[in-house]
Design an enzyme around this catalytic site. Structure first.
Site, PDB file in Angstrom:
ATOM      1  N   ARG A  32      -2.683 -12.166   4.263  1.00 24.87           N
ATOM      2  CA  ARG A  32      -3.975 -11.727   3.728  1.00 24.87           C
ATOM      3  C   ARG A  32      -4.142 -12.218   2.290  1.00 24.87           C
ATOM      4  NH1 ARG A  32      -7.140  -7.876   5.076  1.00 24.87           N
ATOM      5  NH2 ARG A  32      -8.559  -9.460   4.261  1.00 24.87           N
ATOM      6  N   HIS A  75     -10.460  -2.856  -0.942  1.00 15.49           N
ATOM      7  CA  HIS A  75     -11.335  -2.223   0.051  1.00 15.49           C
ATOM      8  C   HIS A  75     -12.326  -1.280  -0.632  1.00 15.49           C
ATOM      9  CE1 HIS A  75      -8.826  -3.354   3.595  1.00 15.49           C
ATOM     10  NE2 HIS A  75      -7.868  -3.378   2.688  1.00 15.49           N
ATOM     11  N   TYR A 105      -0.659 -10.068   1.112  1.00 15.13           N
ATOM     12  CA  TYR A 105       0.462  -9.459   1.850  1.00 15.13           C
ATOM     13  C   TYR A 105       0.445  -9.956   3.287  1.00 15.13           C
ATOM     14  CZ  TYR A 105      -3.253  -6.198   3.301  1.00 15.13           C
ATOM     15  OH  TYR A 105      -4.414  -5.658   3.776  1.00 15.13           O
ATOM     16  N   TYR A 137       0.846  -1.203   0.000  1.00 13.52           N
ATOM     17  CA  TYR A 137       0.000   0.000   0.000  1.00 13.52           C
ATOM     18  C   TYR A 137       0.874   1.242   0.000  1.00 13.52           C
ATOM     19  CZ  TYR A 137      -4.142  -2.676   1.404  1.00 13.52           C
ATOM     20  OH  TYR A 137      -5.183  -3.544   1.454  1.00 13.52           O
ATOM     21  N   HIS A 169      -7.290  -8.671  -1.974  1.00  4.20           N
ATOM     22  CA  HIS A 169      -8.602  -8.060  -1.723  1.00  4.20           C
ATOM     23  C   HIS A 169      -8.540  -6.587  -2.079  1.00  4.20           C
ATOM     24  CE1 HIS A 169      -6.254  -7.400   1.944  1.00  4.20           C
ATOM     25  NE2 HIS A 169      -6.880  -6.221   1.984  1.00  4.20           N
TER      26      HIS A 169
HETATM   27 FE   LIG Z   1      -6.100  -4.521   2.867  1.00  3.52          FE
END
Ligand SMILES: [Fe+2]
Length: 212
Positions: free
Chosen positions: A146, A151, A138, A99, A149
């Site tokens: 995770r 958000h 990640y 991110y 996905h």
């Molecule tokens: Fe996330």
């Protein structure tokens, strides 16, 4: 002239037979898409470019690294009625699982050509469409790895919904702690609808707000 009981019953039966075509969409009772947490990586600083194509950043010539995907769908209320003008905010990791957020300590590289965030509204039929790249999974700290996905934060007319969209046929879906805890996991996994001629993979994902 008074109608006979038989005539009245006949008219009622006729009305009942004619009604379902009109009444069915209003009677449909959908399940609401379950809420999830915002999580740690909602952007602190939003990019200048927030359009629905996350694969290009305004002012740059390169395209984001990764598999280009299209996600489209419709926002509805519990009765299946579309919710036009729903505001969608979308944020995600890049194709390496990183991110653009100072709290993300994943050593995977940032991609300067990836927008990472979008802000848009549904059209008159409650539909939306974005172009982006498929995020990688990640390390999620104590939650473990995770699954990939994206958000979504939705603001309808009366409802707000924060949710994560997952991808079908992902091995990490089986072990993702948040997806396993989701009360309606089938509602947060998108459907694949094939690829277009240029190799863009298409996904369909509808969301259901309680009151719209
Ligand atoms: Fe996330």
């Amino acid at each position: 002239m008074l109608q006979s009981r038989r005539q009245i019953l006949g008219q009622l039966a006729g009305a009942a037979a004619a009604a379902p075509a009109l009444a069915r969409p209003l009677q449909a009772r959908l399940e609401p898409t379950p809420n999830e947490i915002v999580g740690p990586f909602y952007p602190l600083a939003k990019p200048a470019d927030t359009d629905a194509d996350l694969t290009m950043v305004a002012g740059r010539t390169g395209r984001a690294i990764g598999q280009v995907i299209e996600i489209s769908g419709q926002i509805m209320d519990l009765r299946g009625r579309p919710v036009p003008g729903t505001r969608l905010e979308i944020w995600q990791a890049n194709a390496a699982g990183r991110y653009a957020h100072p709290s993300d300590d994943n050593p995977a590289p940032l991609d300067p050509n990836f927008q990472g965030y979008a802000s848009l509204s549904t059209d008159a039929d409650g539909r939306y469409r974005i172009i982006t790249v498929k995020p990688a999974g990640y390390p999620g700290g104590r939650r473990g790895m995770r699954a990939p996905h994206i958000h979504f934060d939705l603001a309808g007319r009366t409802d707000r919904l924060v949710v994560q969209m997952y991808f079908p046929d992902e091995p990490l879906n089986a072990t993702d702690a948040l997806l396993r805890a989701n009360i309606r996991p089938a509602m947060v996994i998108a459907a694949t609808t094939g690829a277009d001629a240029s190799g863009i993979l298409r996904y369909r994902w509808d969301m259901v707000l309680r009151t719209g």
